[in-house]
Enzyme design. Structure first.
Site, mmCIF file in Angstrom:
data_model
loop_
_atom_site.group_PDB
_atom_site.id
_atom_site.type_symbol
_atom_site.label_atom_id
_atom_site.label_comp_id
_atom_site.label_asym_id
_atom_site.label_seq_id
_atom_site.Cartn_x
_atom_site.Cartn_y
_atom_site.Cartn_z
ATOM 1 N N GLY A 1 0.849 -1.192 0.000
ATOM 2 C CA GLY A 1 0.000 0.000 0.000
ATOM 3 C C GLY A 1 0.882 1.239 0.000
ATOM 4 O O GLY A 1 2.100 1.170 -0.234
ATOM 5 N N ALA A 2 0.269 2.384 0.295
ATOM 6 C CA ALA A 2 0.995 3.652 0.222
ATOM 7 C C ALA A 2 2.164 3.691 1.215
ATOM 8 O O ALA A 2 3.287 4.073 0.855
ATOM 9 C CB ALA A 2 0.031 4.803 0.505
ATOM 10 N N LYS B 1 -6.377 7.953 17.757
ATOM 11 C CA LYS B 1 -6.339 9.230 17.012
ATOM 12 C C LYS B 1 -7.182 9.146 15.750
ATOM 13 O O LYS B 1 -7.714 10.149 15.269
ATOM 14 C CB LYS B 1 -4.900 9.676 16.728
ATOM 15 C CG LYS B 1 -4.034 8.715 15.896
ATOM 16 C CD LYS B 1 -4.073 8.946 14.425
ATOM 17 C CE LYS B 1 -3.332 7.902 13.631
ATOM 18 N NZ LYS B 1 -3.506 7.968 12.195
ATOM 19 N N ARG C 1 -7.289 10.046 5.923
ATOM 20 C CA ARG C 1 -8.459 9.306 5.442
ATOM 21 C C ARG C 1 -9.574 9.259 6.474
ATOM 22 O O ARG C 1 -10.756 9.244 6.133
ATOM 23 C CB ARG C 1 -8.044 7.887 5.045
ATOM 24 C CG ARG C 1 -7.112 7.900 3.859
ATOM 25 C CD ARG C 1 -6.384 6.626 3.676
ATOM 26 N NE ARG C 1 -5.519 6.311 4.786
ATOM 27 C CZ ARG C 1 -4.707 5.288 4.817
ATOM 28 N NH1 ARG C 1 -4.655 4.465 3.805
ATOM 29 N NH2 ARG C 1 -3.928 5.067 5.872
HETATM 30 N N1 LIG Z 1 -0.953 5.890 4.473
HETATM 31 C C1 LIG Z 1 -0.263 6.469 5.441
HETATM 32 O O1 LIG Z 1 0.105 7.642 5.312
HETATM 33 C C2 LIG Z 1 0.106 5.737 6.676
HETATM 34 C C3 LIG Z 1 -0.434 4.504 6.943
HETATM 35 N N2 LIG Z 1 -0.095 3.857 8.104
HETATM 36 C C4 LIG Z 1 -0.674 2.577 8.414
HETATM 37 O O2 LIG Z 1 -0.166 1.637 7.499
HETATM 38 C C5 LIG Z 1 -1.128 0.624 7.243
HETATM 39 C C6 LIG Z 1 -1.234 0.451 5.748
HETATM 40 O O3 LIG Z 1 -1.819 1.625 5.240
HETATM 41 P P1 LIG Z 1 -1.636 2.119 3.747
HETATM 42 O O4 LIG Z 1 -0.301 1.757 3.237
HETATM 43 O O5 LIG Z 1 -2.020 3.542 3.721
HETATM 44 O O6 LIG Z 1 -2.721 1.263 2.995
HETATM 45 P P2 LIG Z 1 -3.360 1.562 1.581
HETATM 46 O O7 LIG Z 1 -4.779 1.930 1.785
HETATM 47 O O8 LIG Z 1 -2.504 2.460 0.781
HETATM 48 O O9 LIG Z 1 -3.253 0.149 0.888
HETATM 49 C C7 LIG Z 1 -4.120 -0.878 1.113
HETATM 50 C C8 LIG Z 1 -3.306 -2.098 1.346
HETATM 51 O O10 LIG Z 1 -4.209 -3.134 1.675
HETATM 52 C C9 LIG Z 1 -3.804 -4.291 1.004
HETATM 53 N N3 LIG Z 1 -4.982 -5.135 0.849
HETATM 54 C C10 LIG Z 1 -6.157 -4.839 0.274
HETATM 55 N N4 LIG Z 1 -7.008 -5.875 0.406
HETATM 56 C C11 LIG Z 1 -6.312 -6.830 1.088
HETATM 57 C C12 LIG Z 1 -6.633 -8.127 1.561
HETATM 58 N N5 LIG Z 1 -7.858 -8.641 1.388
HETATM 59 N N6 LIG Z 1 -5.673 -8.811 2.236
HETATM 60 C C13 LIG Z 1 -4.443 -8.289 2.429
HETATM 61 N N7 LIG Z 1 -4.095 -7.064 2.013
HETATM 62 C C14 LIG Z 1 -5.019 -6.352 1.356
HETATM 63 C C15 LIG Z 1 -3.229 -3.803 -0.289
HETATM 64 O O11 LIG Z 1 -2.363 -4.802 -0.706
HETATM 65 P P3 LIG Z 1 -1.736 -4.822 -2.175
HETATM 66 O O12 LIG Z 1 -0.985 -3.609 -2.408
HETATM 67 O O13 LIG Z 1 -0.861 -5.990 -2.132
HETATM 68 O O14 LIG Z 1 -2.914 -4.921 -3.087
HETATM 69 C C16 LIG Z 1 -2.472 -2.585 0.190
HETATM 70 O O15 LIG Z 1 -1.239 -2.953 0.736
HETATM 71 C C17 LIG Z 1 -2.430 1.107 7.881
HETATM 72 O O16 LIG Z 1 -2.697 0.382 9.043
HETATM 73 C C18 LIG Z 1 -2.185 2.563 8.201
HETATM 74 O O17 LIG Z 1 -2.832 2.998 9.364
HETATM 75 C C19 LIG Z 1 0.808 4.369 8.983
HETATM 76 C C20 LIG Z 1 1.379 5.590 8.743
HETATM 77 C C21 LIG Z 1 1.064 6.372 7.585
HETATM 78 O O1 LIG Z 2 -1.618 7.538 10.446
HETATM 79 C C1 LIG Z 2 -1.574 8.310 9.519
HETATM 80 C C2 LIG Z 2 -0.574 9.394 9.438
HETATM 81 O O2 LIG Z 2 0.370 9.306 10.468
HETATM 82 C C3 LIG Z 2 -2.579 8.191 8.434
HETATM 83 O O3 LIG Z 2 -3.821 8.566 8.895
HETATM 84 P P1 LIG Z 2 -5.111 8.286 7.993
HETATM 85 O O4 LIG Z 2 -5.284 6.783 7.972
HETATM 86 O O5 LIG Z 2 -6.251 8.970 8.627
HETATM 87 O O6 LIG Z 2 -4.788 8.791 6.618
#
Ligand SMILES: NC(=O)C1=CN([C@@H]2O[C@H](COP(=O)(O)OP(=O)(O)OC[C@H]3O[C@@H](n4cnc5c(N)ncnc54)[C@H](OP(=O)(O)O)[C@@H]3O)[C@@H](O)[C@H]2O)C=CC1
Ligand SMILES: O=C(CO)COP(=O)(O)O
Length: 351
Positions: free
Chosen positions: A11-12, A198, A268
């Site tokens: 993911g991101a 949060k 989000r």
């Molecule tokens: N986005 C941010 O700025 C930040 C996020 N986080 C935390 O990081 C974690 C990941 O967030 P983020 O990267 O934003 O996620 P995204 O929303 O960007 O990505 C979604 C993720 O979910 C995966 N996914 C979707 N469906 C499934 C499934 N059924 N089983 C397993 N994996 C699945 C995707 O995998 P695939 O790519 O392989 O399809 C992808 O890795 C979260 O818990 C978030 O709170 C922490 C700090 C900052």
């Molecule tokens: O945890 C995050 C930034 O530190 C991301 O928050 P959101 O999931 O609300 O985008």
């Protein structure tokens, strides 16, 4: 010196961390749930779905084989969202390096794993699935760190929290870079509660923020009031659950992450709160259970929607009166209109 790592979840945020680490000359293998995304990372070096427009270093490769991503890696980072993390952990149990305890595992998911059972923090839930030697050895990575900014080199602070200082230092050293300043912490409970709750406060903030566009009864002053009260609720719950350091809540893991999640356009959970008012998003769901069951169908993932159910239960269990958590719970359960819930919380009769 670590020269290769695995990141589970493309993911991101997983992709942003992969970029930081790869730019230090460390090879990164990412496990992607999605074959198309995986092929894109390997061929055009971009994660078009989750981090569009960011060129990735060529020493990042992606695979749909969790064995390939996680085996033979001294460090792996679990970057799946809290909703799916348990699926990833279960898959890791087949990886020899993980089974033999040869890897250090860092976790970035913020929230609670959906479950009807007694609420548990993420590390505790994951520890129950992994072999016993991972107990007290996992590392929780948190802090105000929107992926969009981490990936473009925006200066960012992170916390690497573990009961095992050797492991928190290992992750700190892995992630530290010119743009990432990483600190160690022992307070795994305080850091996890801050990260999960949060998101609940950010939903409330989004609701207020949308009402602010329509009414002068809500302004920046009101939003700051919510932020301060939200931090108090995070602290109360954290202390009841065994947080060990009051400073956690005033650190980047506490007030820092609360602030960025509420205020950033990337947030989000804040967006979800705004969509409740501006786009009546809750009308698409029959009730709270229906919302949680279909959360992954939204174009973005508001993990606070799951977290509020767990935080509400925990507050009740510990005899805490946490008004913002109650308000978000009532809104998502459609106990009355979101506007009426906000009026009730602020003790006002009209906007
Ligand atoms: N986005 C941010 O700025 C930040 C996020 N986080 C935390 O990081 C974690 C990941 O967030 P983020 O990267 O934003 O996620 P995204 O929303 O960007 O990505 C979604 C993720 O979910 C995966 N996914 C979707 N469906 C499934 C499934 N059924 N089983 C397993 N994996 C699945 C995707 O995998 P695939 O790519 O392989 O399809 C992808 O890795 C979260 O818990 C978030 O709170 C922490 C700090 C900052
Ligand atoms: O945890 C995050 C930034 O530190 C991301 O928050 P959101 O999931 O609300 O985008």
């Amino acid at each position: 010196m670590v020269n290769k790592i695995g990141i589970i979840g493309a993911g991101a945020f997983g992709t942003a961390l992969a970029k930081i680490v790869a730019e230090k000359g460390i090879d990164v293998t990412m496990w992607s749930f999605d074959k198309e995304g995986c092929d894109q990372i390997n061929s055009v070096h971009e994660n078009k779905k989750f981090l569009p427009g960011i060129k990735l270093p060529e020493n990042i490769t992606a695979t749909t084989s969790i064995l390939e991503a996680a085996n033979d890696k001294e460090i792996i980072i679990l970057a799946s969202p809290s909703l799916f993390i348990l699926d990833s952990v279960k898959k890791l149990l087949d990886v020899p390096f993980v089974k033999e305890g040869k890897t250090t595992i860092g976790i970035v998911a913020k929230g609670f794993i959906p479950s009807k059972d007694e609420p548990k923090l993420i590390l505790e839930t994951i520890e129950n699935y992994l072999p016993g030697f991972y107990r007290d050895n996992l590392v929780y990575i948190s802090g105000p760190s929107h992926a969009e900014e981490v990936a473009t080199g925006g200066f960012t602070g992170l916390i690497s929290a573990s009961k095992n200082p050797k492991n928190s230092i290992k992750i700190r050293e892995l992630l530290s870079s010119d743009s990432l300043n990483v600190f160690s912490s022992f307070d795994v409970v305080g850091v996890q509660i801050s990260a999960a709750v949060k998101n609940v406060i950010a939903i409330a903030f989004g609701v207020l923020d949308a009402i602010k566009e329509r009414s002068s009864a809500i302004g920046d002053n009101t939003e700051s009031l919510l932020l301060a009260a939200g931090l108090n609720e995070i602290m109360s719950l954290g202390k009841s659950l065994g947080a060990t350091h009051a400073e956690t809540f005033t650190s980047i893991a506490g007030v820092g992450d609360l602030d960025v999640t509420c205020r950033s356009i990337h947030g989000r959970n804040r967006r979800f709160g705004r969509d409740i008012i501006l786009n009546n998003i809750l009308d698409n769901f029959k009730d709270y259970d229906d919302l949680i069951d279909n959360l992954d169908k939204l174009p973005y993932l508001p993990e606070g929607a799951v977290a509020v159910g767990h935080a509400y239960k925990l507050a009740k269990k510990h005899g805490l009166k946490l008004d913002i958590i109650n308000t978000v719970w009532n809104i998502l359960n459609k106990n009355s209109t979101p506007e009426d819930e906000v009026k009730k919380y602020l003790k006002i009769t009209k906007f």
